[in-house]
Design a protein around this motif. Structure first.
Motif, PDB file in Angstrom:
ATOM      1  N   LEU A  41      81.054 -36.888 -31.708  1.00 14.02           N
ATOM      2  CA  LEU A  41      79.881 -37.078 -31.636  1.00 14.02           C
ATOM      3  C   LEU A  41      79.498 -37.123 -30.083  1.00 14.02           C
ATOM      4  N   THR A  44      80.630 -33.770 -28.356  1.00 14.09           N
ATOM      5  CA  THR A  44      79.207 -32.902 -28.890  1.00 14.09           C
ATOM      6  C   THR A  44      78.148 -33.138 -27.751  1.00 14.09           C
ATOM      7  N   ASP A  45      77.728 -34.488 -27.984  1.00 14.03           N
ATOM      8  CA  ASP A  45      76.386 -34.582 -27.214  1.00 14.03           C
ATOM      9  C   ASP A  45      76.410 -34.683 -25.682  1.00 14.03           C
ATOM     10  N   SER A  72      80.473 -29.332 -33.629  1.00 14.37           N
ATOM     11  CA  SER A  72      79.463 -29.865 -34.294  1.00 14.37           C
ATOM     12  C   SER A  72      79.484 -29.564 -36.042  1.00 14.37           C
ATOM     13  N   GLU A  75      81.618 -32.023 -37.421  1.00 14.58           N
ATOM     14  CA  GLU A  75      81.019 -33.202 -37.742  1.00 14.58           C
ATOM     15  C   GLU A  75      80.256 -33.196 -38.975  1.00 14.58           C
ATOM     16  N   SER A 110      75.393 -25.952 -42.994  1.00 18.00           N
ATOM     17  CA  SER A 110      74.187 -25.940 -42.035  1.00 18.00           C
ATOM     18  C   SER A 110      73.293 -24.556 -42.492  1.00 18.00           C
TER      19      SER A 110
END
Length: 258
Positions: A41, A44-45, A72, A75, A110
Protein backbone atom coordinates in the motif's frame (compact mmCIF):
# COMPACT_ATOMS: atom_id res chain seq x y z
CA UNK A 1 -39.33 -28.70 6.25
CA UNK A 2 -37.91 -26.62 9.11
CA UNK A 3 -34.39 -27.96 8.55
CA UNK A 4 -34.44 -27.13 4.83
CA UNK A 5 -35.56 -23.58 5.57
CA UNK A 6 -32.73 -23.14 8.07
CA UNK A 7 -30.15 -24.41 5.57
CA UNK A 8 -31.21 -21.81 2.98
CA UNK A 9 -30.26 -19.01 5.37
CA UNK A 10 -26.47 -18.98 5.38
CA UNK A 11 -25.98 -17.13 8.65
CA UNK A 12 -29.32 -17.49 10.47
CA UNK A 13 -28.26 -16.89 14.06
CA UNK A 14 -24.77 -15.47 13.79
CA UNK A 15 -24.53 -12.20 15.66
CA UNK A 16 -22.86 -9.24 14.04
CA UNK A 17 -20.74 -8.79 17.17
CA UNK A 18 -19.30 -12.30 16.74
CA UNK A 19 -18.38 -11.63 13.11
CA UNK A 20 -16.71 -8.31 13.95
CA UNK A 21 -14.68 -9.90 16.76
CA UNK A 22 -13.59 -12.73 14.47
CA UNK A 23 -12.56 -10.27 11.76
CA UNK A 24 -10.56 -8.14 14.22
CA UNK A 25 -8.69 -11.16 15.64
CA UNK A 26 -8.10 -12.45 12.12
CA UNK A 27 -6.59 -9.13 10.97
CA UNK A 28 -3.94 -9.10 13.73
CA UNK A 29 -3.25 -12.85 13.78
CA UNK A 30 -0.45 -12.61 11.20
CA UNK A 31 1.67 -9.46 11.47
CA UNK A 32 4.07 -10.65 8.78
CA UNK A 33 1.47 -10.63 6.00
CA UNK A 34 -0.16 -7.50 7.42
CA UNK A 35 3.15 -5.64 7.12
CA UNK A 36 3.75 -6.95 3.60
CA UNK A 37 0.32 -5.63 2.60
CA UNK A 38 1.17 -2.34 4.31
CA UNK A 39 4.40 -2.02 2.33
CA UNK A 40 2.50 -2.71 -0.91
CA UNK A 41 0.00 0.00 0.00
CA UNK A 42 2.83 2.40 0.87
CA UNK A 43 4.64 1.77 -2.41
CA UNK A 44 1.43 2.02 -4.41
CA UNK A 45 0.41 5.31 -2.80
CA UNK A 46 3.80 6.99 -2.64
CA UNK A 47 6.01 5.54 -5.37
CA UNK A 48 5.86 8.67 -7.50
CA UNK A 49 6.20 11.01 -4.49
CA UNK A 50 9.35 9.16 -3.42
CA UNK A 51 10.98 10.02 -6.76
CA UNK A 52 10.71 6.40 -7.87
CA UNK A 53 12.57 6.75 -11.21
CA UNK A 54 15.80 7.65 -9.43
CA UNK A 55 15.26 4.93 -6.84
CA UNK A 56 14.91 2.16 -9.39
CA UNK A 57 17.76 3.19 -11.64
CA UNK A 58 16.13 5.62 -14.06
CA UNK A 59 13.54 3.28 -15.53
CA UNK A 60 11.02 4.88 -17.86
CA UNK A 61 7.68 6.22 -16.70
CA UNK A 62 5.93 3.43 -18.57
CA UNK A 63 7.71 0.75 -16.53
CA UNK A 64 6.98 2.74 -13.38
CA UNK A 65 3.27 2.79 -14.23
CA UNK A 66 3.38 -0.96 -14.87
CA UNK A 67 4.92 -1.51 -11.42
CA UNK A 68 2.28 0.65 -9.77
CA UNK A 69 -0.53 -1.17 -11.59
CA UNK A 70 0.93 -4.55 -10.70
CA UNK A 71 1.10 -3.63 -7.01
CA UNK A 72 -2.41 -2.16 -7.11
CA UNK A 73 -3.90 -5.31 -8.62
CA UNK A 74 -1.93 -7.45 -6.15
CA UNK A 75 -3.52 -5.47 -3.34
CA UNK A 76 -7.02 -6.04 -4.74
CA UNK A 77 -6.20 -9.70 -5.43
CA UNK A 78 -5.08 -10.23 -1.85
CA UNK A 79 -8.43 -8.94 -0.62
CA UNK A 80 -10.17 -11.42 -2.91
CA UNK A 81 -7.92 -14.24 -1.67
CA UNK A 82 -9.04 -13.43 1.89
CA UNK A 83 -12.71 -13.71 0.89
CA UNK A 84 -12.06 -16.89 -1.10
CA UNK A 85 -10.18 -18.65 1.71
CA UNK A 86 -12.68 -17.43 4.31
CA UNK A 87 -15.66 -19.02 2.54
CA UNK A 88 -13.57 -22.20 2.31
CA UNK A 89 -13.21 -22.22 6.09
CA UNK A 90 -9.73 -20.76 6.60
CA UNK A 91 -9.08 -19.13 9.97
CA UNK A 92 -5.76 -17.40 9.22
CA UNK A 93 -4.80 -14.74 6.65
CA UNK A 94 -3.35 -16.02 3.36
CA UNK A 95 0.23 -15.44 2.30
CA UNK A 96 1.53 -13.57 -0.73
CA UNK A 97 2.66 -16.69 -2.57
CA UNK A 98 2.00 -16.82 -6.30
CA UNK A 99 1.98 -13.01 -6.81
CA UNK A 100 0.98 -13.43 -10.46
CA UNK A 101 -2.14 -15.26 -9.29
CA UNK A 102 -2.89 -12.34 -6.95
CA UNK A 103 -2.45 -9.93 -9.86
CA UNK A 104 -4.87 -11.91 -12.06
CA UNK A 105 -7.48 -12.09 -9.29
CA UNK A 106 -7.09 -8.35 -8.73
CA UNK A 107 -7.56 -7.72 -12.43
CA UNK A 108 -10.72 -9.84 -12.44
CA UNK A 109 -12.21 -8.11 -9.40
CA UNK A 110 -11.39 -4.68 -10.85
CA UNK A 111 -13.21 -5.64 -14.05
CA UNK A 112 -16.18 -6.86 -12.00
CA UNK A 113 -16.15 -3.58 -10.07
CA UNK A 114 -16.20 -1.48 -13.25
CA UNK A 115 -19.02 -3.50 -14.84
CA UNK A 116 -21.18 -3.58 -11.73
CA UNK A 117 -20.67 0.13 -11.21
CA UNK A 118 -21.85 0.79 -14.75
CA UNK A 119 -24.85 -1.57 -14.46
CA UNK A 120 -26.73 0.28 -11.67
CA UNK A 121 -25.79 3.58 -13.32
CA UNK A 122 -27.37 2.46 -16.60
CA UNK A 123 -30.48 1.23 -14.75
CA UNK A 124 -30.78 4.59 -12.98
CA UNK A 125 -30.41 6.49 -16.27
CA UNK A 126 -33.04 4.27 -17.94
CA UNK A 127 -35.43 4.81 -15.02
CA UNK A 128 -34.96 8.57 -15.17
CA UNK A 129 -35.41 8.61 -18.95
CA UNK A 130 -38.61 6.57 -18.68
CA UNK A 131 -39.97 9.05 -16.16
CA UNK A 132 -38.93 11.88 -18.46
CA UNK A 133 -41.04 10.40 -21.27
CA UNK A 134 -44.02 10.73 -18.95
CA UNK A 135 -43.31 14.48 -18.78
CA UNK A 136 -42.57 14.33 -15.09
CA UNK A 137 -40.23 17.10 -13.98
CA UNK A 138 -37.82 15.50 -11.54
CA UNK A 139 -35.46 18.47 -11.36
CA UNK A 140 -36.60 19.79 -7.93
CA UNK A 141 -36.71 16.24 -6.47
CA UNK A 142 -33.22 15.36 -7.74
CA UNK A 143 -31.79 18.63 -6.44
CA UNK A 144 -33.36 18.14 -3.02
CA UNK A 145 -32.58 14.46 -2.63
CA UNK A 146 -29.32 14.25 -4.59
CA UNK A 147 -27.32 12.90 -1.63
CA UNK A 148 -29.97 10.30 -0.85
CA UNK A 149 -30.02 9.15 -4.50
CA UNK A 150 -26.21 8.83 -4.50
CA UNK A 151 -26.33 6.76 -1.29
CA UNK A 152 -29.03 4.47 -2.68
CA UNK A 153 -27.07 4.06 -5.91
CA UNK A 154 -23.87 3.22 -4.04
CA UNK A 155 -25.56 0.61 -1.84
CA UNK A 156 -27.25 -1.05 -4.83
CA UNK A 157 -23.93 -1.14 -6.66
CA UNK A 158 -22.01 -2.42 -3.66
CA UNK A 159 -24.50 -5.18 -2.81
CA UNK A 160 -24.43 -6.50 -6.38
CA UNK A 161 -20.61 -6.30 -6.35
CA UNK A 162 -20.44 -8.22 -3.06
CA UNK A 163 -22.75 -10.88 -4.47
CA UNK A 164 -20.48 -11.23 -7.52
CA UNK A 165 -17.33 -11.49 -5.38
CA UNK A 166 -18.87 -14.15 -3.12
CA UNK A 167 -20.09 -16.09 -6.16
CA UNK A 168 -16.60 -16.00 -7.69
CA UNK A 169 -15.05 -16.98 -4.35
CA UNK A 170 -17.22 -20.10 -4.28
CA UNK A 171 -16.19 -21.08 -7.82
CA UNK A 172 -12.40 -20.85 -7.84
CA UNK A 173 -12.28 -17.15 -8.73
CA UNK A 174 -13.79 -17.76 -12.18
CA UNK A 175 -14.83 -14.42 -13.64
CA UNK A 176 -17.68 -15.97 -15.63
CA UNK A 177 -19.40 -16.80 -12.34
CA UNK A 178 -19.06 -13.16 -11.33
CA UNK A 179 -21.10 -12.22 -14.40
CA UNK A 180 -23.66 -15.00 -13.94
CA UNK A 181 -26.50 -12.74 -12.84
CA UNK A 182 -28.93 -15.50 -11.71
CA UNK A 183 -26.18 -16.96 -9.52
CA UNK A 184 -25.16 -13.54 -8.20
CA UNK A 185 -28.72 -12.60 -7.22
CA UNK A 186 -29.21 -16.11 -5.88
CA UNK A 187 -26.17 -15.63 -3.66
CA UNK A 188 -27.52 -12.28 -2.42
CA UNK A 189 -30.85 -13.95 -1.62
CA UNK A 190 -29.19 -16.86 0.21
CA UNK A 191 -26.82 -14.71 2.24
CA UNK A 192 -29.57 -12.21 2.93
CA UNK A 193 -30.08 -8.65 1.77
CA UNK A 194 -29.83 -7.47 5.38
CA UNK A 195 -26.38 -9.06 5.75
CA UNK A 196 -25.23 -7.53 2.46
CA UNK A 197 -26.49 -4.13 3.51
CA UNK A 198 -24.73 -4.36 6.88
CA UNK A 199 -21.41 -5.29 5.24
CA UNK A 200 -21.76 -2.34 2.85
CA UNK A 201 -22.43 -0.05 5.80
CA UNK A 202 -19.48 -1.45 7.77
CA UNK A 203 -17.21 -1.05 4.75
CA UNK A 204 -18.17 2.60 4.32
CA UNK A 205 -17.78 3.39 8.02
CA UNK A 206 -14.47 1.54 8.40
CA UNK A 207 -12.68 2.32 5.13
CA UNK A 208 -13.80 5.91 4.71
CA UNK A 209 -14.90 7.44 8.02
CA UNK A 210 -12.84 5.60 10.66
CA UNK A 211 -9.79 5.40 8.40
CA UNK A 212 -9.86 9.14 7.77
CA UNK A 213 -10.38 9.93 11.45
CA UNK A 214 -7.38 7.76 12.41
CA UNK A 215 -5.18 9.29 9.71
CA UNK A 216 -6.16 12.81 10.78
CA UNK A 217 -5.39 11.92 14.42
CA UNK A 218 -1.97 10.54 13.47
CA UNK A 219 -1.17 13.70 11.51
CA UNK A 220 -2.12 15.80 14.52
CA UNK A 221 0.12 14.07 17.08
CA UNK A 222 2.76 16.57 18.28
CA UNK A 223 6.40 15.85 17.33
CA UNK A 224 5.36 12.87 15.22
CA UNK A 225 5.19 14.73 11.91
CA UNK A 226 2.69 14.28 9.12
CA UNK A 227 5.05 12.06 7.09
CA UNK A 228 5.65 9.63 9.95
CA UNK A 229 1.94 9.62 10.74
CA UNK A 230 1.14 8.89 7.10
CA UNK A 231 3.60 5.98 7.03
CA UNK A 232 2.23 4.50 10.25
CA UNK A 233 -1.31 4.84 8.96
CA UNK A 234 -0.53 3.32 5.57
CA UNK A 235 1.67 0.45 6.80
CA UNK A 236 -0.33 -0.55 9.89
CA UNK A 237 -3.83 0.95 9.98
CA UNK A 238 -4.84 0.72 6.31
CA UNK A 239 -3.93 -2.98 5.86
CA UNK A 240 -5.66 -3.87 9.14
CA UNK A 241 -8.88 -2.18 7.98
CA UNK A 242 -8.68 -3.79 4.55
CA UNK A 243 -8.16 -7.29 5.98
CA UNK A 244 -10.92 -6.66 8.51
CA UNK A 245 -13.56 -5.63 5.94
CA UNK A 246 -12.76 -8.41 3.45
CA UNK A 247 -12.89 -10.97 6.27
CA UNK A 248 -16.33 -9.65 7.30
CA UNK A 249 -17.57 -10.06 3.72
CA UNK A 250 -16.37 -13.66 3.59
CA UNK A 251 -17.83 -14.52 7.00
CA UNK A 252 -21.40 -13.66 6.05
CA UNK A 253 -21.21 -16.53 3.55
CA UNK A 254 -19.92 -19.05 6.13
CA UNK A 255 -22.43 -21.23 8.01
CA UNK A 256 -22.40 -20.76 11.76
CA UNK A 257 -21.24 -24.07 13.17
CA UNK A 258 -21.51 -23.05 16.82
Amino acid sequence: MTKSIEMVCVVPDRKLKTILKDAARYAVSDWYNLLILGLILLLTDHLIDLDAPSLIGGLSDIILIIIILFLSFMEVGYGFRIVEETVEGSTSPPGFHHPLNLFVHGLKESLILIVYFILPLILMIIALSELDTLNIDLGPIINEYALLLVIIFFFCFNIILQGAILTMANHGGSIRWGFNMPRVFGKIRRVGLKNMFMVSLITIVVLYIIRQLIFDALHGIPYLGSTVGEIIGTVLIAPFLMIFTTRVLGLIDVPDTK
